[in-house]
Design an enzyme around this catalytic site. Structure first.
Site, PDB file in Angstrom:
ATOM      1  CG  ASP A  33      -1.925  -1.093   1.207  1.00  0.00           C
ATOM      2  OD1 ASP A  33      -1.913  -1.876   0.226  1.00  0.00           O
ATOM      3  OD2 ASP A  33      -2.725  -1.182   2.152  1.00  0.00           O
ATOM      4  CB  ALA A  34       3.968   2.068   1.845  1.00  0.00           C
ATOM      5  CE1 TYR A  36      -2.600   2.093  -6.909  1.00  0.00           C
ATOM      6  CE2 TYR A  36      -3.361   3.506  -5.120  1.00  0.00           C
ATOM      7  CZ  TYR A  36      -3.510   3.002  -6.402  1.00  0.00           C
ATOM      8  OH  TYR A  36      -4.548   3.414  -7.183  1.00  0.00           O
ATOM      9  CG  LEU A  83     -33.213 -11.323 -15.923  1.00  0.00           C
ATOM     10  CD1 LEU A  83     -32.263 -11.719 -14.806  1.00  0.00           C
ATOM     11  CD2 LEU A  83     -32.914 -12.133 -17.183  1.00  0.00           C
ATOM     12  CE  LYS A 117     -32.918 -11.348 -10.762  1.00  0.00           C
ATOM     13  NZ  LYS A 117     -33.066 -10.188  -9.910  1.00  0.00           N
ATOM     14  NE  ARG A 138     -33.961  -2.866 -16.006  1.00  0.00           N
ATOM     15  CZ  ARG A 138     -35.195  -2.989 -15.533  1.00  0.00           C
ATOM     16  NH1 ARG A 138     -35.468  -2.581 -14.318  1.00  0.00           N
ATOM     17  NH2 ARG A 138     -36.138  -3.515 -16.270  1.00  0.00           N
ATOM     18  CE1 TYR A 227     -26.472  -7.650 -15.900  1.00  0.00           C
ATOM     19  CE2 TYR A 227     -25.807  -7.925 -13.612  1.00  0.00           C
ATOM     20  CZ  TYR A 227     -26.617  -7.334 -14.559  1.00  0.00           C
ATOM     21  OH  TYR A 227     -27.557  -6.420 -14.171  1.00  0.00           O
ATOM     22  CE  LYS A 292     -27.478 -13.024 -17.957  1.00  0.00           C
ATOM     23  NZ  LYS A 292     -26.437 -12.010 -17.739  1.00  0.00           N
ATOM     24  CE  LYS A 316     -35.866 -13.162  -7.350  1.00  0.00           C
ATOM     25  NZ  LYS A 316     -36.973 -12.322  -7.756  1.00  0.00           N
ATOM     26  CB  CYS A 410     -30.686 -17.930  36.525  1.00  0.00           C
ATOM     27  SG  CYS A 410     -30.627 -19.328  35.390  1.00  0.00           S
ATOM     28  CB  CYS A 428     -27.185 -17.574  34.954  1.00  0.00           C
ATOM     29  SG  CYS A 428     -27.121 -18.808  36.259  1.00  0.00           S
ATOM     30  CB  CYS A 434     -26.971 -22.734  36.426  1.00  0.00           C
ATOM     31  SG  CYS A 434     -28.251 -22.410  35.201  1.00  0.00           S
TER      32      CYS A 434
HETATM   33  S1  IVH Z   1     -29.115  -9.921 -17.013  1.00  0.00           S
HETATM   34  C1  IVH Z   1     -31.328  -9.249 -20.532  1.00  0.00           C
HETATM   35  N1  IVH Z   1     -27.629 -10.995 -15.142  1.00  0.00           N
HETATM   36  O1  IVH Z   1     -31.719  -8.625 -12.258  1.00  0.00           O
HETATM   37  C2  IVH Z   1     -31.197  -9.577 -19.104  1.00  0.00           C
HETATM   38  N2  IVH Z   1     -29.313  -9.425 -14.483  1.00  0.00           N
HETATM   39  O2  IVH Z   1     -34.517  -8.937 -12.964  1.00  0.00           O
HETATM   40  C3  IVH Z   1     -30.902  -8.377 -18.290  1.00  0.00           C
HETATM   41  N3  IVH Z   1     -29.380  -8.986 -12.085  1.00  0.00           N
HETATM   42  O3  IVH Z   1     -32.133  -5.503 -13.796  1.00  0.00           O
HETATM   43  C4  IVH Z   1     -30.335  -8.668 -16.954  1.00  0.00           C
HETATM   44  N4  IVH Z   1     -27.711 -10.314 -11.519  1.00  0.00           N
HETATM   45  O4  IVH Z   1     -30.445  -5.721 -11.866  1.00  0.00           O
HETATM   46  C5  IVH Z   1     -28.637 -10.145 -15.412  1.00  0.00           C
HETATM   47  N5  IVH Z   1     -26.222 -11.991 -13.596  1.00  0.00           N
HETATM   48  C6  IVH Z   1     -27.217 -11.146 -13.871  1.00  0.00           C
HETATM   49  C7  IVH Z   1     -27.883 -10.411 -12.867  1.00  0.00           C
HETATM   50  C8  IVH Z   1     -28.929  -9.562 -13.218  1.00  0.00           C
HETATM   51  C9  IVH Z   1     -28.619  -9.452 -11.072  1.00  0.00           C
HETATM   52  C10 IVH Z   1     -30.499  -8.038 -11.916  1.00  0.00           C
HETATM   53  C11 IVH Z   1     -30.396  -6.794 -12.765  1.00  0.00           C
HETATM   54  C12 IVH Z   1     -31.617  -6.787 -13.615  1.00  0.00           C
HETATM   55  C13 IVH Z   1     -32.553  -7.648 -12.823  1.00  0.00           C
HETATM   56  C14 IVH Z   1     -33.589  -8.271 -13.721  1.00  0.00           C
END
Ligand code: IVH
Length: 670
Positions: A33-34, A36, A83, A117, A138, A227, A292, A316, A410, A428, A434
């Site tokens: 760090d120093a 840097y 999504l 996610k 966004r 991503y 994806k 989810k 207690c 206690c 106890c």
């Molecule tokens: S892709 C075309 N990848 O989820 C797809 N989104 O519900 C666009 N998010 O607005 C999003 N991790 O804020 C993508 N690995 C990931 C993600 C991700 C979190 C969030 C992002 C997006 C929301 C959609």
């Protein structure tokens, strides 16, 4: 301004960008760090003398700029989509079936990319000719807010792409979030400053990113993973999501390490389950896994419906917070007498299980969160197991709620409760008189990391104590198979197995035994350190406070606890009776060694041939040395075995000596 200055400024940009990338993105710094800081200050000084040389992509420009009146709007060239969600395996299968049908690959296996996610905010980073020029939220997907100055303060974001041949325009997309560690220290600071803490890391990240004063934003530790890509001009689009992420990584962007390719939907589901299991240990919050379709040409073929792509889905995790009523509070007494307030709840389904009890931690937490009996509360399954009451829904508070008070006595043994200012928890004072402390002490003694008595679980301890067959750990060694057999669901065989296991536990190690005693503030590693340093129970029992504190990782509080424990006639008596039943430590008959290496600090790296790294660590610690995991100027030497890692390089830059295994053996023989 001379050409020499221009050249040096360029050099400093490159050096500082490289070091920051290694530190924040690769997590593999090569300078201290120093060093840097020295380069950083040199650049700052040159920029002060020659302000005309200052550019927005200078490494010095991460500290925040003058406050804004409002954020400007940004039109996204390529819309930022949302999504679709899946909440079950069936829904995930259904998604895959639709994908295969549309691609006319009904019998095929689609390759997907799985990404966590992240629970934060989607943002877009725009680079023109390799320089970061604009960052936006966004928003509604078409129009977002310009938060460039705030994003510039996030060290994980490159201010310049790591390429000599940048595209005219590249838009990288990802998620800004706050790590669990940053969140808890931010909230601690908020509370200390008398301000309300943030409810969760997501809100904290959003609040930090939407600060009009970017100097404030710079104080908040935000992280980011990329991503995907938006607009791209002057560069060919990669063929797959995998390649896009690889390209982003090469350009200097952080990509989440849990990202992986999965073959078919079964591979996806297996990954989902594995990530769900590791979720508590990630260090940041995720609320599911995004899958994806990997091939970008297949993505184009699939297209979109309204605002979500057909080629991606978010599976989810089950919700981890739920609302219910706090019906009563009871105080549980732990092994060392600490009183923990526990909320009895109207049962509620959270994160996949029904919860009817949740911890309230301690009285300070109750006061801080202003929790009362009768309140509507939010219950959270924090990380792995113990559910907690996260907060009160104040809007629902009725007039007849009851304040939670600490009992004077207690609840188990009736001894006075001590509420000292120095400890968060009340205690206690009954000690081993106890019943609750007795039972907890026995459970701890029998547990895997302590005496490891196979077959003696918590429930059986409770049953044996209920029948008054045991009241302390020494009683275990007088139990007979006939007595054990009278317990529910205990056959002849399991009773005799348990007697054998109890008998076998007599042969143990000093480290386990010290830990098993349940001395306050001494965990299993504390037990190991004490055993290594003192070599025998007698030496430990008569250890001076200074000798205890001198041990790396044993602080004054733990040292005090060790002394208090052995000063207590009750615990002395217990230790004597355990030794009398035949507990012994065959392996720890090692002669006590002199602290010949006291004051020295070593770092071990690579594979050693005559002993394991753990063994080397123990032996060094026995001689009074400290063993740490990272190299700094304070390191006495790095001891390198075969195939050492970056620690040797780090040692060389810091001019710390590097020793081989022969030199280690010499040190130990001194
Ligand atoms: S892709 C075309 N990848 O989820 C797809 N989104 O519900 C666009 N998010 O607005 C999003 N991790 O804020 C993508 N690995 C990931 C993600 C991700 C979190 C969030 C992002 C997006 C929301 C959609």
């Amino acid at each position: 301004m001379t050409p020499k200055v221009v050249k040096r400024v360029q050099e400093l940009h490159t050096l500082l960008h490289d070091h920051a990338h290694r530190y924040y993105v690769l997590d593999d710094p090569t300078v201290s760090d120093a060093e840097y800081d020295m380069l950083f200050r040199e650049l700052q000084a040159l920029e002060e003398q020659h302000p005309e040389i200052l550019t927005p992509d200078s490494p010095t420009q991460r500290v925040g700029a003058a406050p804004l009146d409002a954020f400007k709007q940004v039109q996204h060239a390529v819309p930022m989509l949302s999504l679709g969600n899946a909440f079950s395996r069936d829904e995930l299968n259904e998604f895959d079936r639709r994908v295969r049908e549309r691609l006319e690959r009904e019998d095929g296996v689609v390759s997907y990319v799985a990404e966590p996610k992240l629970d934060g905010l989607a943002i877009s980073l725009r680079y023109e000719n390799g320089v970061f020029v604009q960052g936006a939220t966004r928003g509604d997907g078409r129009t977002g807010e310009n938060v460039t100055e705030n994003l510039r303060t996030i060290e994980m974001i490159p201010l310049r792409l790591r390429t000599d041949n940048p595209p005219a325009v590249l838009e990288a997309r990802g998620e800004v979030f706050m790590s669990a560690a940053a969140f808890s220290s931010l909230n601690k600071a908020m509370v200390e400053a008398g301000k309300p803490p943030f409810v969760n890391p997501r809100n904290a990240a959003a609040g930090s990113l939407r600060q009009l004063d970017s100097r404030k934003s710079a104080q908040r530790k935000l992280s980011i993973y990329l991503y995907g890509m938006g607009e791209l001009v002057g560069m060919e689009l990669p063929a797959s999501q995998t390649e896009s992420l690889e390209l982003l990584r090469e350009l200097g962007f952080p990509i989440n390490a849990e990202t992986t390719r999965c073959e078919g939907i079964d591979g996806c589901f297996a990954h989902y389950e594995s990530l769900q299991a590791r979720r508590p240990d990630l260090g940041y919050e995720i609320d599911g896994v995004v899958f994806k379709v990997d091939s970008l040409s297949e993505q184009r073929e699939l297209g979109f419906v309204s605002r979500a792509p057909r080629w991606a889905i978010a599976q989810k995790f089950p919700a981890e917070e739920a609302t219910t009523t706090l019906e009563a509070v009871e105080f549980q007494v732990g092994r060392t007498g600490a009183l923990t307030p526990v909320a009895r709840l109207d049962p509620v389904f959270v994160g996949g299980v029904t919860v009817s009890n949740a911890t309230l931690h301690n009285m300070d937490e109750i006061a801080r969160k202003d929790i009362r009996i009768g309140d509507t509360v939010v219950v959270r399954r924090a990380g792995d197991v113990i559910p907690e009451v996260a907060r009160v829904v104040l809007e629902n508070r009725k007039t007849d709620t009851v304040e939670i008070t600490l009992p004077d006595e207690c609840p188990v043994c009736g001894s006075p409760v001590l509420n000292s200012d120095t400890e968060v928890r009340a205690r206690c004072t009954g000690g081993l008189q106890c019943g609750a402390q007795q039972r907890e002490a026995i459970k701890h003694f029998a547990s895997r990391t302590a005496m490891d008595i196979d077959g003696l679980g918590d429930k059986l301890v409770e049953q044996l104590a209920d029948e008054k067959l045991i009241s302390n750990v020494a009683d275990l060694y007088t139990l007979t198979a006939e007595q054990i057999q009278t317990m529910p669901r205990m056959g002849e065989k399991s009773a005799s197995n348990l007697v054998n296991a109890i008998d076998a536990s007599k042969q143990t190690t000093l480290a386990r035994f010290i830990f098993a005693l349940g001395i306050k503030d001494i965990g299993s590693s504390g037990g190991a350190l004490l055993a290594a340093r003192f070599g025998s129970l007698e030496a430990l029992m008569s250890a001076e406070e200074e000798a205890l504190i001198a041990i790396d990782d044993i602080g004054p509080i733990a040292a005090r606890s060790v002394q208090d424990y052995f000063a207590n006639p009750q615990s002395r008596e217990l230790v004597d009776s355990l030794l009398a039943v035949g507990i012994n430590f065959p392996e720890s008959e090692v002669a006590q060694v002199e602290p010949t290496l006291e004051g020295n600090t070593y770092v071990l790296t690579g594979t050693l041939s005559v002993m394991s790294r753990d063994e080397a660590k123990t032996q060094l610690q026995q001689r009074g040395a400290k063993v740490t995991s990272s190299v700094s100027k304070k390191t006495t030497a790095v001891i390198a075995g075969d195939a050492p890692g970056s620690k040797v390089t780090k040692a060389e830059t810091l001019e710390v000596p590097v020793l081989d295994e022969a030199a280690l053996l010499e040190l130990l023989a001194r």
